[in-house]
Design an enzyme around this catalytic site. Structure first.
Site, PDB file in Angstrom:
ATOM      1  N   TRP A  23       0.859  -1.165  -0.172  1.00 31.97           N
ATOM      2  CA  TRP A  23       0.028  -0.161  -0.044  1.00 31.97           C
ATOM      3  C   TRP A  23       0.725   1.308  -0.031  1.00 31.97           C
ATOM      4  O   TRP A  23       0.427   2.324  -0.167  1.00 31.97           O
ATOM      5  CB  TRP A  23      -0.870   0.086   1.101  1.00 31.97           C
ATOM      6  CG  TRP A  23      -0.179  -0.269   2.455  1.00 31.97           C
ATOM      7  CD1 TRP A  23       0.541   0.752   3.212  1.00 31.97           C
ATOM      8  CD2 TRP A  23       0.028  -1.533   3.168  1.00 31.97           C
ATOM      9  NE1 TRP A  23       1.180  -0.017   4.067  1.00 31.97           N
ATOM     10  CE2 TRP A  23       0.604  -1.284   4.202  1.00 31.97           C
ATOM     11  CE3 TRP A  23      -0.457  -2.885   3.071  1.00 31.97           C
ATOM     12  CZ2 TRP A  23       1.138  -2.319   5.149  1.00 31.97           C
ATOM     13  CZ3 TRP A  23      -0.061  -3.735   3.711  1.00 31.97           C
ATOM     14  CH2 TRP A  23       0.521  -3.401   4.973  1.00 31.97           C
ATOM     15  N   GLU A  45      -4.612   0.921   7.050  1.00 33.18           N
ATOM     16  CA  GLU A  45      -4.390   1.423   8.369  1.00 33.18           C
ATOM     17  C   GLU A  45      -5.566   0.881   9.332  1.00 33.18           C
ATOM     18  O   GLU A  45      -5.370   0.474  10.444  1.00 33.18           O
ATOM     19  CB  GLU A  45      -4.659   3.032   8.530  1.00 33.18           C
ATOM     20  CG  GLU A  45      -3.559   3.745   7.948  1.00 33.18           C
ATOM     21  CD  GLU A  45      -2.398   3.515   8.692  1.00 33.18           C
ATOM     22  OE1 GLU A  45      -2.476   3.034  10.074  1.00 33.18           O
ATOM     23  OE2 GLU A  45      -1.169   3.770   8.190  1.00 33.18           O
ATOM     24  N   GLN A  50      -3.911  -3.110  15.830  1.00 27.88           N
ATOM     25  CA  GLN A  50      -3.865  -4.397  16.609  1.00 27.88           C
ATOM     26  C   GLN A  50      -3.350  -5.596  15.994  1.00 27.88           C
ATOM     27  O   GLN A  50      -3.424  -6.668  16.363  1.00 27.88           O
ATOM     28  CB  GLN A  50      -5.180  -4.659  17.363  1.00 27.88           C
ATOM     29  CG  GLN A  50      -5.797  -3.378  18.095  1.00 27.88           C
ATOM     30  CD  GLN A  50      -4.884  -3.203  19.445  1.00 27.88           C
ATOM     31  OE1 GLN A  50      -4.332  -3.967  19.923  1.00 27.88           O
ATOM     32  NE2 GLN A  50      -4.830  -1.963  19.662  1.00 27.88           N
ATOM     33  N   LEU A  88      -8.329 -12.379  10.775  1.00 27.07           N
ATOM     34  CA  LEU A  88      -7.838 -11.121  11.116  1.00 27.07           C
ATOM     35  C   LEU A  88      -7.986 -10.412  12.447  1.00 27.07           C
ATOM     36  O   LEU A  88      -7.228  -9.843  12.845  1.00 27.07           O
ATOM     37  CB  LEU A  88      -7.800 -10.147  10.066  1.00 27.07           C
ATOM     38  CG  LEU A  88      -6.957  -9.016   9.758  1.00 27.07           C
ATOM     39  CD1 LEU A  88      -5.445  -9.276   9.773  1.00 27.07           C
ATOM     40  CD2 LEU A  88      -7.523  -8.043   8.517  1.00 27.07           C
ATOM     41  N   TYR A  90     -10.550  -8.783  15.576  1.00 28.25           N
ATOM     42  CA  TYR A  90     -11.181  -7.474  15.979  1.00 28.25           C
ATOM     43  C   TYR A  90     -12.156  -7.196  14.925  1.00 28.25           C
ATOM     44  O   TYR A  90     -11.941  -6.281  14.190  1.00 28.25           O
ATOM     45  CB  TYR A  90     -10.238  -6.489  16.093  1.00 28.25           C
ATOM     46  CG  TYR A  90      -9.014  -6.510  16.993  1.00 28.25           C
ATOM     47  CD1 TYR A  90      -9.280  -6.145  18.465  1.00 28.25           C
ATOM     48  CD2 TYR A  90      -7.962  -7.225  16.874  1.00 28.25           C
ATOM     49  CE1 TYR A  90      -8.311  -6.298  19.410  1.00 28.25           C
ATOM     50  CE2 TYR A  90      -6.851  -7.654  18.042  1.00 28.25           C
ATOM     51  CZ  TYR A  90      -7.188  -7.167  19.198  1.00 28.25           C
ATOM     52  OH  TYR A  90      -6.343  -7.157  20.013  1.00 28.25           O
ATOM     53  N   TYR A 128      -6.795   8.496  15.465  1.00 29.27           N
ATOM     54  CA  TYR A 128      -5.502   7.600  14.983  1.00 29.27           C
ATOM     55  C   TYR A 128      -5.705   7.596  13.433  1.00 29.27           C
ATOM     56  O   TYR A 128      -4.849   8.163  12.497  1.00 29.27           O
ATOM     57  CB  TYR A 128      -5.046   6.565  15.529  1.00 29.27           C
ATOM     58  CG  TYR A 128      -3.852   5.794  14.696  1.00 29.27           C
ATOM     59  CD1 TYR A 128      -2.592   6.162  14.989  1.00 29.27           C
ATOM     60  CD2 TYR A 128      -4.314   4.788  13.918  1.00 29.27           C
ATOM     61  CE1 TYR A 128      -1.546   5.826  14.346  1.00 29.27           C
ATOM     62  CE2 TYR A 128      -3.216   4.421  12.980  1.00 29.27           C
ATOM     63  CZ  TYR A 128      -1.885   4.547  13.315  1.00 29.27           C
ATOM     64  OH  TYR A 128      -0.856   4.222  12.511  1.00 29.27           O
ATOM     65  N   ASP A 146       1.494   5.838  16.794  1.00 31.99           N
ATOM     66  CA  ASP A 146       1.373   4.177  17.068  1.00 31.99           C
ATOM     67  C   ASP A 146       2.190   3.880  18.123  1.00 31.99           C
ATOM     68  O   ASP A 146       2.887   4.760  18.748  1.00 31.99           O
ATOM     69  CB  ASP A 146       1.330   3.572  15.788  1.00 31.99           C
ATOM     70  CG  ASP A 146       2.714   3.309  15.275  1.00 31.99           C
ATOM     71  OD1 ASP A 146       3.643   3.837  15.780  1.00 31.99           O
ATOM     72  OD2 ASP A 146       2.769   2.406  14.263  1.00 31.99           O
ATOM     73  N   CYS A 205      20.885   0.541  18.533  1.00 30.96           N
ATOM     74  CA  CYS A 205      21.248   1.939  18.592  1.00 30.96           C
ATOM     75  C   CYS A 205      22.484   2.272  17.695  1.00 30.96           C
ATOM     76  O   CYS A 205      22.649   3.629  17.369  1.00 30.96           O
ATOM     77  CB  CYS A 205      21.770   2.284  19.977  1.00 30.96           C
ATOM     78  SG  CYS A 205      20.098   1.964  21.087  1.00 30.96           S
ATOM     79  N   CYS A 208      21.211   3.827  14.440  1.00 31.47           N
ATOM     80  CA  CYS A 208      20.049   4.624  14.618  1.00 31.47           C
ATOM     81  C   CYS A 208      20.383   6.132  13.766  1.00 31.47           C
ATOM     82  O   CYS A 208      21.196   6.613  14.549  1.00 31.47           O
ATOM     83  CB  CYS A 208      19.576   4.665  15.913  1.00 31.47           C
ATOM     84  SG  CYS A 208      17.941   5.881  16.161  1.00 31.47           S
ATOM     85  N   CYS A 214      19.433  11.234  21.017  1.00 32.66           N
ATOM     86  CA  CYS A 214      18.342  10.302  21.998  1.00 32.66           C
ATOM     87  C   CYS A 214      19.151  10.278  23.148  1.00 32.66           C
ATOM     88  O   CYS A 214      20.074  10.046  23.668  1.00 32.66           O
ATOM     89  CB  CYS A 214      18.537   8.929  21.244  1.00 32.66           C
ATOM     90  SG  CYS A 214      17.666   7.800  22.355  1.00 32.66           S
TER      91      CYS A 214
END
Length: 348
Positions: A23, A45, A50, A88, A90, A128, A146, A205, A208, A214
């Site tokens: 997508w 989305e 979840q 899937l 929910y 969201y 998220d 890290c 990153c 950070c």
């Protein structure tokens, strides 16, 4: 608060390392003028709520193959969409998916609103999803938060307030960093950073792009963040599932009420789920108990189903539900817990 993390460093990293998803429009294609399809962004989305990217990809490809536009989805039969969604989880998302698609088709001529406020007016779209579609599909400077983004923000600022208490704090931090330029790419970049480098365990890290900015990396606390409040222990509920097969091979199924858990899905007739389920067979038969339970965990509780099976004659009428002829029956159309019961019954 420390100086803001340099957004351009993250976008440079994203330009080189963006995950490929069915997508998603790549950064190079976006620079060339290709724009995402709001329908596909919205669909992805909703599916991703979840759920993991790995689990969603095959479902997304099925949906966009069968219903390539929002108008196609709006015209789909409810039962076909619920069957395609099976597994899937929910399932309220699938019902809301249809409501939203039909609202876009009927009230907006098949065109998604291009503002956060307009998207919020659609059924089933919350803050969201509205922010994600606004940013990713329409390149608006909306803040998308998220679980990945929360983790990145907690570490970036060395924020020790535990989740979910910290959500407003982390959202404010994320909002302060959201740029006016390339907000869609930025939103996806932060999520990719959390999914691939700033991971829950053993964050990488050393590679990153935000390491030097950070605070948790500097303090040595990155692996301990974000803090979380202790989870409440999930209760266990019990139930009975009745799997009746007619002598011609047809299975007795019923569609669950639209509201509630597994709403609108096909499943096996059964008892209520609670501490002491009462026998409630859907047809007169000699029932046999399978010597194993179908176990499944939902968001708020564990479920243990006693599975009972029976073979019934052609002229036996059910008290509830309908027989589905064998050529029309597919276990993959059932939600996961119902498939688990079927797997036990067919092997018994």
């Amino acid at each position: 608060m420390r100086d803001p993390a340099p957004v351009h460093d993250l976008l440079d990293w994203y330009d080189r390392n963006a995950r490929r998803m069915p997508w998603r429009i790549s950064p190079s294609d976006r620079r060339a003028g290709v724009r995402p399809d709001p329908y596909r962004i919205w669909l992805s989305e909703v599916m991703l709520q979840q759920t993991t990217v790995a689990a969603v990809k095959s479902y997304y490809e099925v949906f966009t193959s069968r219903w390539p536009t929002v108008i196609d989805l709006a015209a789909a039969e409810d039962a076909d969409v619920m069957a395609a969604w099976a597994g899937l989880g929910y399932y309220a998302r699938a019902r809301n998916l249809l409501k939203c698609a039909r609202a876009v088709a009927e009230d907006h001529a098949g065109v998604f609103p291009d503002t956060r406020e307009g998207l919020l007016s659609l059924p089933g779209i919350g803050p969201y999803t509205a922010a994600a579609v606004s940013a990713i599909a329409f390149d608006l400077p909306e803040t998308v938060v998220d679980g990945n983004v929360e983790r990145v923000m907690a570490r970036l600022h060395d924020e020790h307030t535990p989740l979910p208490t910290a959500k407003p704090i982390l959202t404010q931090m994320a909002t302060a960093l959201t740029p006016q330029d390339r907000p869609g790419d930025y939103a996806q970049a932060v999520m990719d950073l959390g999914a691939t480098i700033c991971t829950p365990r053993k964050p990488a890290c050393g590679i990153c792009p935000w390491r030097t900015a950070c605070a948790a990396w500097e303090a040595g606390t990155a692996a301990d963040l974000p803090k979380k409040l202790p989870k409440k222990r999930k209760p266990t509920r019990l139930g009975i599932a009745y799997l009746a097969r007619r002598v011609d091979g047809a299975w007795l199924l019923e569609r669950r009420p639209d509201k509630g858990l597994l709403g609108g899905m096909l499943g096996w007739p059964g008892s209520d789920w609670g501490e002491a389920p009462q026998e409630d067979p859907p047809i007169r038969a000699e029932w046999r108990e399978v010597p194993a339970e179908a176990r499944h965990t939902f968001t708020h509780f564990h479920l243990r189903l006693t599975v009972k099976t029976a073979l019934v004659p052609m002229d036996r009428a059910p008290l509830r539900g309908d027989f589905v002829e064998l050529p029309d029956f597919s276990p993959t159309d059932l939600p996961t817990v119902m498939r688990k019961a079927f797997d036990l019954a067919k092997d018994a």
